[in-house]
Design a protein around this motif. Structure first.
Motif, mmCIF file in Angstrom:
data_model
loop_
_atom_site.group_PDB
_atom_site.id
_atom_site.type_symbol
_atom_site.label_atom_id
_atom_site.label_comp_id
_atom_site.label_asym_id
_atom_site.label_seq_id
_atom_site.Cartn_x
_atom_site.Cartn_y
_atom_site.Cartn_z
ATOM 1 N N ALA A 55 1.368 1.712 14.290
ATOM 2 C CA ALA A 55 0.225 2.816 13.786
ATOM 3 C C ALA A 55 0.931 3.855 12.791
ATOM 4 O O ALA A 55 0.170 4.300 11.831
ATOM 5 N N LYS A 56 2.277 4.360 13.141
ATOM 6 C CA LYS A 56 2.648 5.589 12.271
ATOM 7 C C LYS A 56 3.029 4.791 10.795
ATOM 8 O O LYS A 56 2.688 5.505 9.686
ATOM 9 N N ARG A 57 3.294 3.433 10.812
ATOM 10 C CA ARG A 57 3.727 2.853 9.418
ATOM 11 C C ARG A 57 2.192 2.969 8.913
ATOM 12 O O ARG A 57 2.269 3.149 7.383
ATOM 13 N N LEU A 58 1.025 2.399 9.541
ATOM 14 C CA LEU A 58 -0.087 2.237 8.754
ATOM 15 C C LEU A 58 -0.483 3.705 8.211
ATOM 16 O O LEU A 58 -1.118 3.916 7.078
ATOM 17 N N HIS B 234 0.863 -1.215 0.038
ATOM 18 C CA HIS B 234 0.065 -0.019 0.100
ATOM 19 C C HIS B 234 0.984 1.270 -0.190
ATOM 20 O O HIS B 234 1.947 1.122 0.719
ATOM 21 N N GLY B 235 0.302 2.147 -0.637
ATOM 22 C CA GLY B 235 1.052 3.534 -0.415
ATOM 23 C C GLY B 235 2.373 3.762 -1.079
ATOM 24 O O GLY B 235 3.258 4.579 -1.165
ATOM 25 N N GLY B 236 2.733 2.697 -2.069
ATOM 26 C CA GLY B 236 3.933 2.745 -2.705
ATOM 27 C C GLY B 236 4.994 2.057 -2.133
ATOM 28 O O GLY B 236 6.179 2.108 -2.306
ATOM 29 N N VAL B 237 4.938 1.613 -0.856
ATOM 30 C CA VAL B 237 5.766 0.826 -0.155
ATOM 31 C C VAL B 237 6.127 -0.685 -0.769
ATOM 32 O O VAL B 237 5.184 -1.462 -0.644
ATOM 33 N N ARG B 238 7.506 -0.994 -1.190
ATOM 34 C CA ARG B 238 7.742 -2.225 -1.802
ATOM 35 C C ARG B 238 7.910 -3.269 -0.774
ATOM 36 O O ARG B 238 8.459 -3.141 0.252
ATOM 37 N N GLN B 239 7.302 -4.307 -0.895
ATOM 38 C CA GLN B 239 7.368 -5.346 0.005
ATOM 39 C C GLN B 239 8.605 -6.338 -0.481
ATOM 40 O O GLN B 239 8.110 -7.102 -1.526
ATOM 41 N N LEU B 240 9.672 -6.226 0.198
ATOM 42 C CA LEU B 240 10.704 -6.891 -0.402
ATOM 43 C C LEU B 240 10.900 -8.729 0.309
ATOM 44 O O LEU B 240 10.691 -8.594 1.531
ATOM 45 N N ARG B 241 10.968 -9.246 -0.729
ATOM 46 C CA ARG B 241 10.853 -10.823 -0.227
ATOM 47 C C ARG B 241 12.170 -11.235 -0.418
ATOM 48 O O ARG B 241 12.989 -10.942 -1.247
ATOM 49 N N TYR B 242 12.737 -12.356 0.444
ATOM 50 C CA TYR B 242 14.078 -12.626 0.625
ATOM 51 C C TYR B 242 14.012 -13.680 -0.881
ATOM 52 O O TYR B 242 13.563 -14.859 -0.681
ATOM 53 N N LEU B 243 14.996 -13.348 -1.660
ATOM 54 C CA LEU B 243 15.161 -14.249 -2.827
ATOM 55 C C LEU B 243 16.590 -14.445 -3.045
ATOM 56 O O LEU B 243 17.407 -13.634 -3.390
ATOM 57 N N PRO B 244 17.206 -15.543 -2.537
ATOM 58 C CA PRO B 244 18.773 -15.546 -2.491
ATOM 59 C C PRO B 244 19.263 -15.832 -3.861
ATOM 60 O O PRO B 244 18.671 -16.493 -4.757
ATOM 61 N N ALA B 245 20.664 -15.279 -4.097
ATOM 62 C CA ALA B 245 21.170 -15.551 -5.239
ATOM 63 C C ALA B 245 21.564 -16.997 -5.332
ATOM 64 O O ALA B 245 21.539 -17.716 -4.392
ATOM 65 N N VAL C 168 10.378 -0.188 7.431
ATOM 66 C CA VAL C 168 10.309 0.606 6.354
ATOM 67 C C VAL C 168 11.447 1.431 6.294
ATOM 68 O O VAL C 168 11.676 2.389 7.176
ATOM 69 N N HIS C 169 12.207 1.267 5.322
ATOM 70 C CA HIS C 169 13.291 1.932 5.253
ATOM 71 C C HIS C 169 13.575 2.575 3.507
ATOM 72 O O HIS C 169 12.959 2.112 2.870
ATOM 73 N N ARG C 170 14.640 3.352 3.557
ATOM 74 C CA ARG C 170 14.769 3.764 2.297
ATOM 75 C C ARG C 170 16.477 3.983 2.339
ATOM 76 O O ARG C 170 16.772 4.736 3.138
ATOM 77 N N TRP C 171 17.248 3.584 1.172
ATOM 78 C CA TRP C 171 18.759 4.334 0.924
ATOM 79 C C TRP C 171 18.450 5.576 0.323
ATOM 80 O O TRP C 171 18.451 5.710 -0.848
ATOM 81 N N SER C 172 18.384 6.815 1.085
ATOM 82 C CA SER C 172 18.351 8.013 0.394
ATOM 83 C C SER C 172 19.429 8.331 -0.368
ATOM 84 O O SER C 172 19.209 9.210 -1.179
ATOM 85 N N ARG D 1 16.045 1.771 -4.708
ATOM 86 C CA ARG D 1 16.376 1.898 -3.453
ATOM 87 C C ARG D 1 16.217 3.149 -2.852
ATOM 88 O O ARG D 1 16.299 3.337 -1.189
ATOM 89 N N VAL D 2 15.883 4.445 -3.360
ATOM 90 C CA VAL D 2 15.583 5.671 -2.800
ATOM 91 C C VAL D 2 14.196 5.528 -2.320
ATOM 92 O O VAL D 2 13.592 6.587 -1.635
ATOM 93 N N LEU D 3 13.316 4.753 -2.720
ATOM 94 C CA LEU D 3 11.941 4.736 -2.442
ATOM 95 C C LEU D 3 11.605 3.827 -1.267
ATOM 96 O O LEU D 3 12.341 2.948 -0.702
ATOM 97 N N PRO D 4 10.592 4.068 -0.462
ATOM 98 C CA PRO D 4 10.241 3.250 0.926
ATOM 99 C C PRO D 4 10.093 1.829 0.477
ATOM 100 O O PRO D 4 9.493 1.400 -0.530
ATOM 101 N N GLN D 5 10.687 1.077 1.240
ATOM 102 C CA GLN D 5 10.627 -0.676 1.185
ATOM 103 C C GLN D 5 10.527 -1.225 2.358
ATOM 104 O O GLN D 5 11.019 -0.743 3.471
ATOM 105 N N ARG D 6 9.887 -2.398 2.379
ATOM 106 C CA ARG D 6 9.717 -3.228 3.693
ATOM 107 C C ARG D 6 10.098 -4.632 3.492
ATOM 108 O O ARG D 6 9.638 -5.325 3.025
ATOM 109 N N PRO D 7 11.299 -5.058 3.832
ATOM 110 C CA PRO D 7 11.757 -6.238 3.616
ATOM 111 C C PRO D 7 11.314 -7.361 4.737
ATOM 112 O O PRO D 7 10.879 -6.751 5.650
ATOM 113 N N ASP D 8 11.665 -8.495 4.172
ATOM 114 C CA ASP D 8 10.931 -9.433 5.432
ATOM 115 C C ASP D 8 12.191 -10.423 5.597
ATOM 116 O O ASP D 8 12.118 -11.254 6.221
ATOM 117 N N PHE D 9 13.478 -9.780 5.694
ATOM 118 C CA PHE D 9 14.587 -10.107 6.021
ATOM 119 C C PHE D 9 15.407 -9.269 6.560
ATOM 120 O O PHE D 9 15.068 -7.935 6.728
#
Length: 294
Positions: A241-244, A5-16, A83-87, A40-48
């Motif tokens: 709550a802030k994240r939502l 939602h809201g442009g936050v990418r949900q990053l799944r662990y995809l190993p090389a 929720v983070h981003r490499w600004s 990387r400069v956009l909000p993302q939320r990894p599961d790892f």
């Protein structure tokens, strides 16, 4: 990867290829090569987990509404769900260690309570980089020849890296000694909070489930984090709550339901008391989604 939602990418662990044990080591140069579109400069939320060491260069990073300036010696630890981003990491160099949540079992209280970003001095940084290099070499050997791979070895090397990279905790005169028992109690409480904070809003509920009394949970949490068990729980609810509010299009009533509040009024009262501002004002200041205010 899936869009949230809201442009936050949900990053799944995809190993090389070759990273079969739930951990891999890359560097900032590889991150830039893989991300030519600068997502990387956009909000993302990894599961790892991502543990990054800045060996050289300067830059910026944002995690859960806090901005950090990066320089030589900076350490960044991105936890699952954050929720983070490499600004700005265009000039940064150094290793990034990606690992699954269950790969490093039994995180201690110090590891669990560490901040998202801190700084190592010139004496400790080379040792942390050496530990990361050792882990990276073992990871490369495993990728080349899986017969050389050992989950136990990689796990121990990752644990050594984290211990080497942790910030030095200042001694507090008012902090009771944690001991291994206290650390175990805090780890159990923290895990239970992470699992149940949308349902249980009172420390007594966790105390009953874990078989401790409230005072035991409070002592263990204060020794590990510097705050009591109730404050720790309230801050976890507030963070979600802030994240939502900032990153989804849920109305305030929907956020309240998602977090286990009986009605929007109770949620608004809680949020205002903890954050010092109403939910709608927070969303207006930090929101990335076009969301209704109620």
């Amino acid at each position: 990867m899936e869009n949230g939602h809201g442009g936050v990418r949900q990053l799944r662990y995809l190993p090389a290829v070759g990273s079969v044990h739930g951990v891999e080591v890359i560097d900032f140069a590889a991150l830039r090569r893989m991300d030519t579109q600068r997502r990387r400069v956009l909000p993302q939320r990894p599961d790892f987990h991502v543990l990054a060491l800045i060996a050289s260069g300067t830059g910026g990073h944002e995690a859960d509404f806090h901005g950090y300036r990066l320089a030589e010696g900076s350490v960044v630890w991105i936890r699952p769900g954050m929720v983070h981003r490499w600004s700005d990491v265009d000039s940064c160099d150094g290793p990034l260690v990606l690992f699954r949540p269950g790969f490093l079992a039994g995180l201690g209280a110090a590891e669990a309570a560490a901040a998202a970003c801190w700084r190592l001095d010139r004496q400790r940084l080379p040792l942390a980089l050496l530990a990361a290099e050792h882990l990276g070499r073992e990871h490369e050997a495993t990728a080349r020849d899986p017969r050389l791979g050992s989950p136990a070895l990689l796990s121990h090397l990752l644990a050594a890296l984290i211990l080497r990279a942790l910030p030095e905790a200042p001694a507090r005169a008012d902090a009771p000694p944690a001991g291994e028992g206290g650390a175990h109690v805090f780890r159990a409480y923290r895990a239970a909070v992470e699992e149940r904070f949308t349902e249980w809003h009172h420390v007594a509920e966790y105390a009953r489930a874990l078989g401790y009394d409230v005072r035991t949970l409070t002592r263990a949490t204060r020794a590990a984090t510097g705050t009591g068990a109730k404050t720790f729980l309230d801050q976890r609810i507030l963070l979600e709550a802030k994240r939502l509010l900032a990153h989804t299009d849920l109305p305030v009533t929907g956020c309240a339901r998602r977090l286990g509040f009986r009605d929007a009024g109770n949620f608004s009262t809680f949020f205002r008391r903890q954050a010092g501002t109403p939910p709608a004002a927070w969303r207006a200041a930090y929101g990335t989604a076009d969301a209704p205010g109620t």
